[in-house]
Write an enzyme that holds these catalytic residues in place. Structure first.
Site, mmCIF file in Angstrom:
data_model
loop_
_atom_site.group_PDB
_atom_site.id
_atom_site.type_symbol
_atom_site.label_atom_id
_atom_site.label_comp_id
_atom_site.label_asym_id
_atom_site.label_seq_id
_atom_site.Cartn_x
_atom_site.Cartn_y
_atom_site.Cartn_z
ATOM 1 N N ASP A 1 47.638 -4.090 30.993
ATOM 2 C CA ASP A 1 48.190 -4.481 32.535
ATOM 3 C C ASP A 1 47.379 -5.225 33.028
ATOM 4 O O ASP A 1 46.300 -5.049 33.099
ATOM 5 C CB ASP A 1 48.671 -3.078 33.271
ATOM 6 C CG ASP A 1 49.377 -3.402 35.112
ATOM 7 O OD1 ASP A 1 50.119 -4.445 34.493
ATOM 8 O OD2 ASP A 1 49.223 -2.833 35.661
ATOM 9 N N ASP B 1 47.912 -6.464 37.022
ATOM 10 C CA ASP B 1 47.225 -5.901 38.590
ATOM 11 C C ASP B 1 47.292 -4.876 38.535
ATOM 12 O O ASP B 1 47.772 -4.297 38.354
ATOM 13 C CB ASP B 1 48.912 -6.859 39.246
ATOM 14 C CG ASP B 1 48.735 -8.307 39.295
ATOM 15 O OD1 ASP B 1 48.220 -8.945 40.185
ATOM 16 O OD2 ASP B 1 49.703 -8.685 38.658
ATOM 17 N N ASP C 1 48.016 1.054 36.024
ATOM 18 C CA ASP C 1 47.773 1.798 36.792
ATOM 19 C C ASP C 1 48.911 2.032 37.668
ATOM 20 O O ASP C 1 49.686 2.834 38.650
ATOM 21 C CB ASP C 1 47.187 0.699 37.976
ATOM 22 C CG ASP C 1 47.918 -0.157 38.500
ATOM 23 O OD1 ASP C 1 48.273 -1.483 37.685
ATOM 24 O OD2 ASP C 1 47.721 -0.907 39.632
#
Ligand code: G6P
Ligand code: MG
Length: 544
Positions: free
Chosen positions: A298, A300, A481
């Site tokens: 991922d 960000d 996240d």
């Protein structure tokens, strides 16, 4: 027909369910998940009591009143107008079909159906829909066990009922009366609605369970070749026998009994209880020996820390160098909610794959680029919703609308806390005009996405297949996240249950949030360390 239920009515090798033995469960809505069956039935009764009385006056001949058995036999589980037709046929009444645009006063099949819908809509607007507690419980346990779920309903009110009950996001896939009309799918007892749900879940009927309270529904499940058809009888006398007669393999009066163990192979846990990767390094190293690693990242919150202004999330040059180094020995893909071009520019490496817009838009090395059809058909909806959002959010300070090709992000990190509710209300209002789109929530952002089963997890599977990385010499690793990354953790857990390999790693310390990841890294610095560790072990151990 089934064997004599008196002997041992619920004996079936798959019942109660053992999560490893199935891939998905498809639930009917009214009467199974939400307590709305009675409201539908009452609306039908109001309609037919009125209509039969008018009919008697006009024709001087009685044809009995509308009963609960009529509801179960002729209306339940069927698309609206097909139900009207079948009930009228039972009374030897033939009416012209008419048109869905007919007014509720018209004496046509559609007109009568519309009158019933008027009564039901009035009920829905003035009541809060209850979700059965056992349904919520079983959905949560299935989710934790990595079993996918879909909701189906013949009702065109399905979406409104789910929204009223606040449970829209609980299902990976939804197929309802609106989809059926759009795609001309035949109603139950034809199994089309269940087969469509299974297809969209990416599972086969032989590994999928159907849970239904309607007679037409259990019949459809049996015809569709599903692994198990569970009839739900919430305390109605005679209904259990009828469900069995129409094709239910087993009948239960509470969904709690559906799963074998109250805690079957619980896989999810709050983030703070997930094993820290740094404490499991050696075990993971052993697992990766002589394997090819397919690494999914991922952006960000994973490769860069979350920043006030999402436009300023820059990748550090060391991180870039590490990823570039890794791409020599592993397959590397960055899967982001950002627009494809945006994330590709931010990472700036030619040797890696990129999936933008939550996986709808995928590009790879050497100019390789695929826009998935799943996204393209939603472009007109996204364009219209974008215009609506810009218009409605103009007045709210700090709110920003970011259009990506296949989704729209409404960022509210910079919005005053008193105004956040207005942002969400504006998004909801716009979405109410665009039923083909849906909202999901991320970190200080509402994502407006196509109402499609496509997500980061599906993108991961798609890339593995496209890159020929389905073999057991490959270990996929996904690091992310946010809540949208859970879809990827979910498919890795599912692969694992089917004997495959895969490692999900969650970044951050969102204490209390349930996750399906296997390991945790505490922040983006630890991600950097992890990637460097991977460089080192792939240079010395794993297959290049
Ligand atoms: C479901 C409900 C039925 C309802 C049918 C059509 O099957 O169980 O009671 O008649 O959907 O619903 P609709 O809301 O589209 O009229
Ligand atoms: Mg039902």
């Amino acid at each position: 027909m089934k064997e004599d239920p008196a002997v041992n009515p619920n004996q079936h090798p798959l019942y109660p369910l053992e999560p490893v033995e199935i891939d998905a469960v498809i639930f009917d809505l009214d009467g199974v998940i939400t307590d709305t069956r009675c409201a539908h039935e009452a609306a039908w009764k109001q309609l037919f009591d009125e209509y039969l009385e008018e009919h008697v006056k006009a024709h001087q001949s009685g044809c009995g009143s509308f009963s609960h058995e009529d509801y179960r036999e002729y209306l339940d589980g069927k698309p609206r107008y097909e139900g009207v037709r079948d009930f009228l046929a039972s009374r030897h009444i033939q009416l012209p079909w008419g048109d869905p645009a007919d007014s509720p006063e018209q004496e046509t099949v559609c007109g009568l159906g519309n009158r019933k819908n008027h009564y039901f809509s009035q009920w829905l607007e003035s009541h809060t829909v209850d979700t059965f507690a056992d349904a919520l419980d079983v959905l949560q346990r299935l989710y934790r066990a990595g079993v996918r779920t879909a909701i189906i309903s013949a009702s065109k009110n399905c979406e409104a009922v789910l929204a009223n009950a606040g449970i829209t996001d609980l299902f990976a896939v939804k197929v309802d009366g609106v989809d059926m009309a759009e795609q001309s799918l035949p109603g139950k007892p034809d199994p089309a609605i269940f087969l469509q749900a299974a297809q969209r879940l990416g599972v086969s009927p032989e590994r999928t369970v159907v849970v239904e309270d309607a007679l037409a529904g259990v019949k459809a499940g049996a015809r569709g070749g599903f692994a198990l058809v569970v009839g739900v009888n919430r305390g109605e006398s005679g209904h259990a026998e009828a469900l069995r007669h129409y094709g239910a393999d087993v009948v239960t009066n509470t969904l709690t009994e559906l799963l074998k163990d109250p805690q079957p192979g619980v896989l999810s846990a709050p983030v703070e209880e997930i094993a820290l990767f740094r404490e499991a390094r050696n075990a993971v190293r052993a697992r990766l020996r002589n394997k090819h690693i397919a690494l999914f990242l991922d952006y960000d919150g994973t490769l860069t820390p979350i920043v006030e202004d999402y436009r300023k999330a820059q990748l550090s040059s060391t991180m870039r160098a590490t990823i570039s180094e890794l791409a020599r020995s592993c397959t590397v893909a960055v899967i982001s909610g950002r627009d494809l071009d945006d994330v590709r520019k931010l990472v700036g490496l030619d040797q890696v794959f990129y999936a933008g817009s939550h996986g709808f838009d995928i590009a790879g090395p050497k100019g390789w680029h695929v826009e998935l059809q799943q996204g393209k058909e939603f472009l007109p909806d996204l364009d219209a919703a974008e215009a609506g959002l810009r218009e409605k959010l103009r007045e709210i300070g700090g709110a920003s609308v970011e259009r990506k090709k296949f989704s729209i992000a409404v960022h509210y990190r910079q919005v005053a806390s008193d105004d956040v509710l207005s942002v969400e209300e504006a998004v909801d209002r716009v979405l109410s005009e665009h039923p083909r789109l849906r909202k999901s929530s991320g970190k200080k952002v509402f994502d407006v996405k196509p109402r499609s089963h496509w997500n980061k997890g599906q993108a991961l599977l798609w890339l593995l297949e496209r890159c020929d990385l389905g073999g057991d010499d490959v270990v996929p690793i996904y690091i992310g996240d946010d809540t949208t990354d859970e879809d990827a953790f979910h498919v890795l857990r599912q692969a694992e249950r089917n004997g495959g390999d895969g490692i999900g790693i969650i970044v951050g310390d969102d204490s209390g949030r349930p996750t399906l990841a296997h390991y945790a890294l505490e922040g983006t610095d630890e991600v950097a360390d992890f990637l460097q560790w991977l460089v080192a072990i792939t240079a010395t151990g794993a297959k290049g």
